[in-house]
Design an enzyme around this catalytic site. Structure first.
Site, PDB file in Angstrom:
ATOM      1  N   SER A 147     -21.749  25.080  -2.321  1.00  0.00           N
ATOM      2  CA  SER A 147     -21.403  25.077  -0.899  1.00  0.00           C
ATOM      3  C   SER A 147     -20.305  26.094  -0.608  1.00  0.00           C
ATOM      4  CB  SER A 147     -20.896  23.673  -0.521  1.00  0.00           C
ATOM      5  OG  SER A 147     -20.168  23.686   0.699  1.00  0.00           O
ATOM      6  N   TYR A 160     -16.088  15.979  -0.189  1.00  0.00           N
ATOM      7  CA  TYR A 160     -17.190  16.937  -0.337  1.00  0.00           C
ATOM      8  C   TYR A 160     -16.698  18.220  -1.002  1.00  0.00           C
ATOM      9  CZ  TYR A 160     -21.244  19.727   1.233  1.00  0.00           C
ATOM     10  OH  TYR A 160     -22.361  20.530   1.297  1.00  0.00           O
TER      11      TYR A 160
HETATM   12  P1  NAP Z   1     -29.917  16.781   4.033  1.00  0.00           P
HETATM   13  O1  NAP Z   1     -30.761  17.374   5.094  1.00  0.00           O
HETATM   14  O2  NAP Z   1     -28.931  15.704   4.364  1.00  0.00           O
HETATM   15  O3  NAP Z   1     -30.859  16.278   2.827  1.00  0.00           O
HETATM   16  C1  NAP Z   1     -30.233  15.710   1.710  1.00  0.00           C
HETATM   17  C2  NAP Z   1     -31.330  15.145   0.835  1.00  0.00           C
HETATM   18  O4  NAP Z   1     -30.728  14.508  -0.295  1.00  0.00           O
HETATM   19  C3  NAP Z   1     -32.159  14.087   1.556  1.00  0.00           C
HETATM   20  O5  NAP Z   1     -33.518  14.192   1.201  1.00  0.00           O
HETATM   21  C4  NAP Z   1     -31.567  12.794   1.003  1.00  0.00           C
HETATM   22  O6  NAP Z   1     -32.485  11.725   0.998  1.00  0.00           O
HETATM   23  C5  NAP Z   1     -31.279  13.199  -0.421  1.00  0.00           C
HETATM   24  N1  NAP Z   1     -30.328  12.281  -1.068  1.00  0.00           N
HETATM   25  C6  NAP Z   1     -29.085  11.960  -0.661  1.00  0.00           C
HETATM   26  N2  NAP Z   1     -28.542  11.081  -1.516  1.00  0.00           N
HETATM   27  C7  NAP Z   1     -29.465  10.827  -2.478  1.00  0.00           C
HETATM   28  C8  NAP Z   1     -29.508   9.999  -3.640  1.00  0.00           C
HETATM   29  N3  NAP Z   1     -28.460   9.231  -3.992  1.00  0.00           N
HETATM   30  N4  NAP Z   1     -30.626  10.000  -4.400  1.00  0.00           N
HETATM   31  C9  NAP Z   1     -31.686  10.758  -4.054  1.00  0.00           C
HETATM   32  N5  NAP Z   1     -31.721  11.564  -2.965  1.00  0.00           N
HETATM   33  C10 NAP Z   1     -30.611  11.592  -2.196  1.00  0.00           C
HETATM   34  O7  NAP Z   1     -29.069  17.930   3.335  1.00  0.00           O
HETATM   35  P2  NAP Z   1     -29.338  19.502   3.255  1.00  0.00           P
HETATM   36  O8  NAP Z   1     -28.632  20.200   4.364  1.00  0.00           O
HETATM   37  O9  NAP Z   1     -30.792  19.751   3.008  1.00  0.00           O
HETATM   38  O10 NAP Z   1     -28.497  19.801   1.923  1.00  0.00           O
HETATM   39  C11 NAP Z   1     -29.102  19.787   0.638  1.00  0.00           C
HETATM   40  C12 NAP Z   1     -28.023  20.203  -0.326  1.00  0.00           C
HETATM   41  O11 NAP Z   1     -27.436  21.427   0.128  1.00  0.00           O
HETATM   42  C13 NAP Z   1     -26.877  19.204  -0.418  1.00  0.00           C
HETATM   43  O12 NAP Z   1     -26.386  19.172  -1.749  1.00  0.00           O
HETATM   44  C14 NAP Z   1     -25.813  19.812   0.511  1.00  0.00           C
HETATM   45  O13 NAP Z   1     -24.507  19.397   0.147  1.00  0.00           O
HETATM   46  C15 NAP Z   1     -26.025  21.261   0.260  1.00  0.00           C
HETATM   47  N6  NAP Z   1     -25.554  22.178   1.297  1.00  0.00           N
HETATM   48  C16 NAP Z   1     -25.978  22.044   2.584  1.00  0.00           C
HETATM   49  C17 NAP Z   1     -25.550  23.007   3.529  1.00  0.00           C
HETATM   50  C18 NAP Z   1     -25.957  22.975   4.967  1.00  0.00           C
HETATM   51  O14 NAP Z   1     -25.328  23.702   5.768  1.00  0.00           O
HETATM   52  N7  NAP Z   1     -26.938  22.191   5.347  1.00  0.00           N
HETATM   53  C19 NAP Z   1     -24.728  24.053   3.127  1.00  0.00           C
HETATM   54  C20 NAP Z   1     -24.292  24.103   1.801  1.00  0.00           C
HETATM   55  C21 NAP Z   1     -24.726  23.163   0.885  1.00  0.00           C
HETATM   56  P3  NAP Z   1     -32.392  10.619   2.181  1.00  0.00           P
HETATM   57  O15 NAP Z   1     -32.756  11.312   3.444  1.00  0.00           O
HETATM   58  O16 NAP Z   1     -33.366   9.552   1.768  1.00  0.00           O
HETATM   59  O17 NAP Z   1     -30.980  10.136   2.199  1.00  0.00           O
HETATM   60  C1  GCO Z   2     -19.218  20.901   7.078  1.00  0.00           C
HETATM   61  C2  GCO Z   2     -20.606  21.289   6.680  1.00  0.00           C
HETATM   62  C3  GCO Z   2     -20.553  22.099   5.397  1.00  0.00           C
HETATM   63  C4  GCO Z   2     -21.957  22.492   4.997  1.00  0.00           C
HETATM   64  C5  GCO Z   2     -21.957  23.332   3.784  1.00  0.00           C
HETATM   65  C6  GCO Z   2     -21.238  24.626   3.985  1.00  0.00           C
HETATM   66  O1  GCO Z   2     -19.027  19.772   7.543  1.00  0.00           O
HETATM   67  O2  GCO Z   2     -18.333  21.762   6.932  1.00  0.00           O
HETATM   68  O3  GCO Z   2     -21.421  20.144   6.492  1.00  0.00           O
HETATM   69  O4  GCO Z   2     -19.956  21.373   4.391  1.00  0.00           O
HETATM   70  O5  GCO Z   2     -22.705  21.366   4.722  1.00  0.00           O
HETATM   71  O6  GCO Z   2     -21.525  22.657   2.669  1.00  0.00           O
HETATM   72  O7  GCO Z   2     -21.520  25.445   2.868  1.00  0.00           O
END
Ligand code: NAP
Ligand code: GCO
Length: 266
Positions: A147, A160
């Site tokens: 992240s 986080y």
């Molecule tokens: P999301 O839309 O919230 O999806 C997260 C997924 O993880 C969902 O399918 C959720 O399932 C699953 N999950 C959560 N807890 C779990 C558990 N204990 N066991 C199995 N599955 C679990 O998140 P996203 O935005 O796609 O993010 C995916 C990854 O990228 C995460 O690690 C997040 O921290 C990272 N990330 C996101 C962003 C961003 O801007 N979106 C940026 C940087 C990093 P349920 O729906 O059933 O809970």
């Molecule tokens: C926040 C956002 C971020 C993104 C991502 C950024 O609240 O700042 O959720 O944490 O998820 O991790 O890289």
């Protein structure tokens, strides 16, 4: 001449890939010729929703399982089941993650711990369960979804940021400990991606105006926009393929340049 970016003949387990970033990485892997996509979700209903998403996308070479990635016993059992039902796990993407946006001094310890368990302990649990078979084959790819908070802090995301900072170092340590087995472990550090996880940061205000955080992030991103989950697919294919066999312990930031940019002058 073989295509080094091809994933043909490979099986990939992408944790928590029912939708969002994981689902879009799965689609990119399919485009690169993956043999089987394996994903898991936390309960049967969520799994069914995930399977429906893959069906709607026309993806049939997919196996879904119910598994909470924080449950070590369940994860170890699932790895055995995958080996029996699908075969070897060539590529592991530790994607499942949660966030809780609470001021640190107001956060309950259990809330802090839950974020650490899913975002840091679970990638350890899953990687430790998958690595022994990769060691036997002397080949494997692990991609940890880090992240911006692996590098930067901000208000309300202490757990986080601690987890994602730790995940960056776990990535480097898996590289260090298992590189001799031809296992490459790298991270992807997405910027701000339009998924359900960030939806609260993009919601229109009651008066119809943009969410302040929406405007803030667009000012911090050189392209002036949120990134799309599809834009993570290419970097993920690169790190999952033989094209990155000499890349190890690296976090590839797919952030549109946020980390390089002081931000647009108001
Ligand atoms: P999301 O839309 O919230 O999806 C997260 C997924 O993880 C969902 O399918 C959720 O399932 C699953 N999950 C959560 N807890 C779990 C558990 N204990 N066991 C199995 N599955 C679990 O998140 P996203 O935005 O796609 O993010 C995916 C990854 O990228 C995460 O690690 C997040 O921290 C990272 N990330 C996101 C962003 C961003 O801007 N979106 C940026 C940087 C990093 P349920 O729906 O059933 O809970
Ligand atoms: C926040 C956002 C971020 C993104 C991502 C950024 O609240 O700042 O959720 O944490 O998820 O991790 O890289």
């Amino acid at each position: 001449m073989n295509n080094p970016f091809s994933l043909e003949g490979k099986n990939a387990w992408i944790t928590g890939a029912s939708y969002g970033i994981g689902f879009n990485i799965a689609k990119a892997f399919v485009g690169a010729g993956i043999k089987t996509i394996i994903f898991n979700d936390i309960n049967e209903a969520a799994l069914e929703r995930g399977l429906a998403n893959y069906k709607e996308a026309g993806i049939e070479n997919v196996k879904g399982y119910v598994c909470d990635v924080t449950d070590e016993v369940a994860v170890k059992a699932l790895v055995e089941k995958i080996h029996a039902e699908v075969g070897q796990i060539d590529i592991l993407v530790n994607n499942a993650g949660i966030i809780k946006r609470i001021p640190m001094h107001e956060m309950k310890r259990q809330e802090f711990q839950q974020v650490i368990d899913v975002d840091l302990v679970a990638p350890y649990i899953v990687s430790a369960a998958v690595i022994p078979e990769m060691m036997e084959r002397r080949e494997g790819k692990i991609i940890n979804i880090c992240s911006m908070m692996s590098e930067l802090g901000r208000e309300t995301v202490s757990a986080y940021a601690a987890a994602k900072g730790g995940l960056k170092m776990l990535t480097r340590n898996i590289c260090s400990e298992y590189g001799e087995y031809n296992i490459q472990c790298n991270g992807i550090g997405p910027g701000y991606i339009a998924t359900p996880q960030t939806a609260p940061l993009r919601e229109r205000q009651p008066d119809g105006s943009r969410h302040p955080f929406d405007s803030f992030i667009c000012a911090k991103t050189p392209a002036g926009r949120w990134l799309n989950p599809e834009e993570l697919g290419g970097p993920a294919v690169f790190l999952a393929s033989h094209a990155s066999d000499a890349v190890n312990g690296h976090v590839l930031y797919v952030d549109g340049g946020i980390l390089a940019y002081i931000g647009k002058q108001p």
